[in-house]
Motif scaffolding. Structure first.
Motif, short mmCIF file in Angstrom:
data_model
loop_
_atom_site.label_atom_id
_atom_site.label_comp_id
_atom_site.label_asym_id
_atom_site.label_seq_id
_atom_site.Cartn_x
_atom_site.Cartn_y
_atom_site.Cartn_z
N GLN A 108 -4.44 -4.24 31.18
CA GLN A 108 -4.22 -4.97 32.43
C GLN A 108 -3.83 -4.02 33.54
N LEU A 109 -3.00 -3.02 33.22
CA LEU A 109 -2.61 -2.03 34.21
C LEU A 109 -3.83 -1.27 34.73
N LEU A 110 -4.69 -0.84 33.82
CA LEU A 110 -5.89 -0.10 34.22
C LEU A 110 -6.82 -0.98 35.04
N LYS A 111 -6.91 -2.24 34.67
CA LYS A 111 -7.74 -3.18 35.42
C LYS A 111 -7.19 -3.36 36.84
N ASP A 112 -5.86 -3.47 36.95
CA ASP A 112 -5.23 -3.63 38.26
C ASP A 112 -5.43 -2.39 39.14
N ILE A 113 -5.37 -1.22 38.53
CA ILE A 113 -5.60 0.02 39.29
C ILE A 113 -7.05 0.09 39.75
N GLU A 114 -7.94 -0.26 38.85
CA GLU A 114 -9.37 -0.22 39.16
C GLU A 114 -9.74 -1.18 40.29
N SER A 115 -9.04 -2.33 40.35
CA SER A 115 -9.33 -3.33 41.37
C SER A 115 -8.56 -3.09 42.67
N GLY A 116 -7.65 -2.12 42.66
CA GLY A 116 -6.86 -1.83 43.85
C GLY A 116 -5.62 -2.67 43.99
N ASP A 117 -5.31 -3.49 42.97
CA ASP A 117 -4.11 -4.33 43.03
C ASP A 117 -2.84 -3.53 42.72
N LYS A 118 -3.01 -2.41 42.03
CA LYS A 118 -1.90 -1.49 41.79
C LYS A 118 -2.42 -0.08 42.08
N PHE A 119 -1.49 0.83 42.33
CA PHE A 119 -1.91 2.21 42.58
C PHE A 119 -1.06 3.16 41.75
N MET A 120 -1.66 4.30 41.46
CA MET A 120 -0.98 5.32 40.68
C MET A 120 -0.20 6.26 41.58
N LYS A 121 0.97 6.59 41.16
CA LYS A 121 1.75 7.63 41.82
C LYS A 121 2.42 8.42 40.71
N VAL A 122 2.03 9.66 40.57
CA VAL A 122 2.47 10.47 39.44
C VAL A 122 3.51 11.49 39.90
N TYR A 123 4.63 11.50 39.21
CA TYR A 123 5.68 12.48 39.47
C TYR A 123 5.65 13.53 38.36
N LYS A 124 5.50 14.77 38.74
CA LYS A 124 5.54 15.83 37.75
C LYS A 124 6.93 15.88 37.12
N GLN A 125 6.96 16.07 35.81
CA GLN A 125 8.23 16.12 35.12
C GLN A 125 8.98 17.39 35.50
N MET A 126 10.19 17.23 35.93
CA MET A 126 10.99 18.37 36.38
C MET A 126 12.05 18.70 35.35
N LYS A 127 11.58 19.10 34.18
CA LYS A 127 12.53 19.47 33.13
C LYS A 127 13.31 20.70 33.55
N MET A 128 14.60 20.68 33.28
CA MET A 128 15.46 21.75 33.76
C MET A 128 15.93 22.68 32.64
N TYR A 129 16.03 22.17 31.42
CA TYR A 129 16.69 22.97 30.39
C TYR A 129 15.87 24.16 29.91
N ASN A 130 14.54 24.15 30.14
CA ASN A 130 13.73 25.30 29.74
C ASN A 130 13.52 26.30 30.87
N ASP A 131 14.01 25.98 32.04
CA ASP A 131 13.76 26.79 33.23
C ASP A 131 14.92 27.77 33.46
N GLU A 132 14.61 29.06 33.46
CA GLU A 132 15.64 30.08 33.63
C GLU A 132 16.31 30.02 34.99
N GLU A 133 15.65 29.36 35.96
CA GLU A 133 16.22 29.24 37.30
C GLU A 133 17.07 27.98 37.47
#
Length: 203
Positions: free
Chosen positions: A168-193
């Motif tokens: 249903q989610l994919l159908k809604d995206i395909e029809s324009g009733d929902k939209f995708m917004k992707v947030y890149k995962q900002m994991k911190m524990y593996n990052d030396e900075e």
């Protein structure tokens, strides 16, 4: 017509079955799909999930050597990063697939992206496989098998619900009733900075 969720689940089942031919966390993956196919990514994603499932079993061994446990914990951390990366690759597939969709002005955003829902479906495939094993384990007590069958029935119901909701989610995206917004995962524990334990040790 096979919907995407059912199609993905069948790939997950194939990956799980292939892994359990040897049932060894160190066996190499032999992905049967070409890299230009979404099946390749789905298979690779579930293979990582399957190996990590068994890592998690091994590390709970009360007799495990502490040094081996630490090494395994680091393997689990690395595996988690790979899993996250693969989810983002799957979302990239969906972003490309629906890039030409005309989003409606009243379109809503979903609480999770399609790939994170697919991630949960991959884990569910593993739960179903292993709960089925327990429900049919001959040497287990009848009470154990009955309890596991009851749990398996719930997992199978969850699978049906997830099939419906993902498609249903994919159908809604395909029809324009929902939209995708992707947030890149900002994991911190593996990052030396970003991890203070790591960047303080660099001084």
């Amino acid at each position: 017509m096979t919907m995407f969720s059912q199609f993905a689940f069948s790939v997950f089942e194939q990956s799980i079955a292939d892994y359990h031919v040897y049932d060894n966390v160190y066996q190499p993956v032999n992905n049967p799909y070409t890299k230009d196919k979404i099946e390749h990514l789905l298979y690779a994603k579930n293979w990582v999930d399957t190996v990590q499932w068994h890592f998690e079993d091994i590390i709970r061994d009360p007799q495990i050597d502490p040094v081996a446990a630490l090494d395994l914990k680091r393997k689990i951390d690395a595996s988690n990063q790979v899993r996250t990366d693969m989810v983002e690759y799957i979302d990239s597939y969906f972003l490309q697939k629906y890039s030409s969709v005309s989003v409606k002005s009243e379109a809503k955003i979903n609480t999770e992206s399609p790939a994170w829902a697919i991630d949960r479906l991959s884990i569910l495939a593993l739960k179903i496989y292993h709960m089925s094993e327990e429900a049919n384990r001959i040497e287990a007590s009848a009470e154990h098998r009955v309890k596991c069958q009851e749990k398996l029935n719930i997992l199978l119901e969850q699978k049906s619900d997830m099939f419906s909701s993902i498609d249903q989610l994919l159908k809604d995206i395909e029809s324009g009733d929902k939209f995708m917004k992707v947030y890149k995962q900002m994991k911190m524990y593996n990052d030396e900075e970003l991890n203070p334990v790591l960047y303080q040790n660099k001084k």
